[in-house]
Design an enzyme around this catalytic site. Structure first.
Site, PDB file in Angstrom:
ATOM      1  N   GLY A 277     -23.182  -0.003 -21.763  1.00  0.00           N
ATOM      2  CA  GLY A 277     -22.378  -0.552 -20.683  1.00  0.00           C
ATOM      3  C   GLY A 277     -22.033  -2.015 -20.877  1.00  0.00           C
ATOM      4  O   GLY A 277     -22.766  -2.779 -21.511  1.00  0.00           O
TER       5      GLY A 277
ATOM      6  N   HIS B 257     -19.778   2.774 -19.237  1.00  0.00           N
ATOM      7  CA  HIS B 257     -19.216   2.139 -18.041  1.00  0.00           C
ATOM      8  C   HIS B 257     -18.969   0.643 -18.233  1.00  0.00           C
ATOM      9  O   HIS B 257     -19.745  -0.061 -18.868  1.00  0.00           O
ATOM     10  CB  HIS B 257     -20.153   2.351 -16.848  1.00  0.00           C
ATOM     11  CG  HIS B 257     -21.534   1.792 -17.047  1.00  0.00           C
ATOM     12  ND1 HIS B 257     -21.877   0.498 -16.729  1.00  0.00           N
ATOM     13  CD2 HIS B 257     -22.653   2.354 -17.550  1.00  0.00           C
ATOM     14  CE1 HIS B 257     -23.154   0.281 -17.011  1.00  0.00           C
ATOM     15  NE2 HIS B 257     -23.647   1.396 -17.510  1.00  0.00           N
ATOM     16  N   ASP B 258     -17.860   0.195 -17.693  1.00  0.00           N
ATOM     17  CA  ASP B 258     -17.506  -1.228 -17.625  1.00  0.00           C
ATOM     18  C   ASP B 258     -17.213  -1.864 -18.974  1.00  0.00           C
ATOM     19  O   ASP B 258     -17.137  -3.087 -19.077  1.00  0.00           O
ATOM     20  CB  ASP B 258     -18.590  -2.031 -16.893  1.00  0.00           C
ATOM     21  CG  ASP B 258     -18.885  -1.472 -15.508  1.00  0.00           C
ATOM     22  OD1 ASP B 258     -17.959  -1.466 -14.680  1.00  0.00           O
ATOM     23  OD2 ASP B 258     -20.018  -1.023 -15.270  1.00  0.00           O
TER      24      ASP B 258
END
Length: 271
Positions: A145, A127-128
């Site tokens: 992340g 994520h991200d």
């Protein structure tokens, strides 16, 4: 673009949910699954058993191979189903078992991948993460992340990258390395824990950087990492001397930028 283009080829045993947008000449193979908020741009191909879900947009001329899961919710412990997305550029190849997650609200809500990237089997983009273009991630590479990877970086098989770490443009990460700290542009890192082992001279040469320029960057590298001060102080001290070298200035700007991680160095006790 809206709906499903007439030229799209959807296997009768695939699932394309209502709301998905498929461009011209998109191919969806047997047992593939396309979620309702997915956009597949022209000439992208999903092989059998590929899954694209979430609010995910995939550019033109991409290939996604069997058992890849693209656009799944984040694996963050703070995941609560908030709005988030994944965007992938053009001409990317995503091999078997690759996973890429959407973003989280805490990280801006977006995972972004550029164009012309190659993701080999079972690699993971968490994520991200923010990835540039022309990146190669070999088998089993793991990005935690919020990792940033700049253009033309190469990550060797099985390497693991700590969350919030930055990997500079055209850096090279050796196989099975543990990347705990930021890696400068053109840097070459190996080991567990990862240690900076010099410059990615082969990659620089292949990118068309002249030998004389590489020698300049080498001198700057030595001044930064072998000088008497710490890395950031040494980098700041040579800025005026190397103002005419865009490659050196790229390294100096990278070091000066705010970051959650220290800078990888040839010495484990120096940052």
């Amino acid at each position: 673009m809206s709906g499903i283009a007439a030229s799209a080829q959807i296997h009768p045993m695939a699932v394309v949910e209502d709301g998905a947008i498929l461009g011209e000449n998109v191919v969806v193979g047997p047992f593939a699954h396309v979620g309702p908020r997915v956009v597949l741009k022209d000439s992208t191909k999903l092989h059998s058993h590929a899954v694209v879900t979430g609010k995910t947009e995939i550019g033109s001329n991409c290939q996604i191979f069997p058992m890849a899961v693209i656009g799944g919710v984040s694996q963050s412990l703070h995941e609560a189903g908030e709005e988030s997305s994944l965007t992938i550029g053009d001409n990317c190849t995503i091999r078997e078992g690759v996973t890429m997650n959407c973003g989280t609200v805490g990280g801006g809500g977006k995972t972004v991948v550029g164009s012309n990237c190659l993701f080999l089997a079972n690699s993971h983009v968490a994520h991200d993460c923010q990835l540039g273009s022309d990146i190669i991630m070999s088998n089993n590479v793991m990005l935690a992340g919020h990792v940033h990877v700049a253009d033309r970086a190469i990550l060797g098989g099985g390497c693991a990258v700590h969350q919030f770490t930055r990997i500079g443009r055209q850096a090279f990460i050796g196989g099975l390395s543990a990347v705990n700290y930021d890696v400068i542009p053109y840097g070459m890192l190996n080991g567990n824990p990862g240690v900076l082992g010099g410059l990615n001279v082969v990659g620089m040469s292949r990118a068309g950087i002249e030998r004389s320029t590489i020698h300049v960057v080498r001198r700057a590298y030595k001044a930064i990492f072998e000088g008497e001060g710490n890395i950031r102080a040494n980098a700041a001290a040579i800025r005026d001397e190397y103002a005419d070298s865009k490659e050196v200035m790229e390294i100096l700007d990278f070091i000066a930028a705010a970051s959650d991680r220290a800078i990888s160095s040839p010495f484990r006790n120096k940052s």
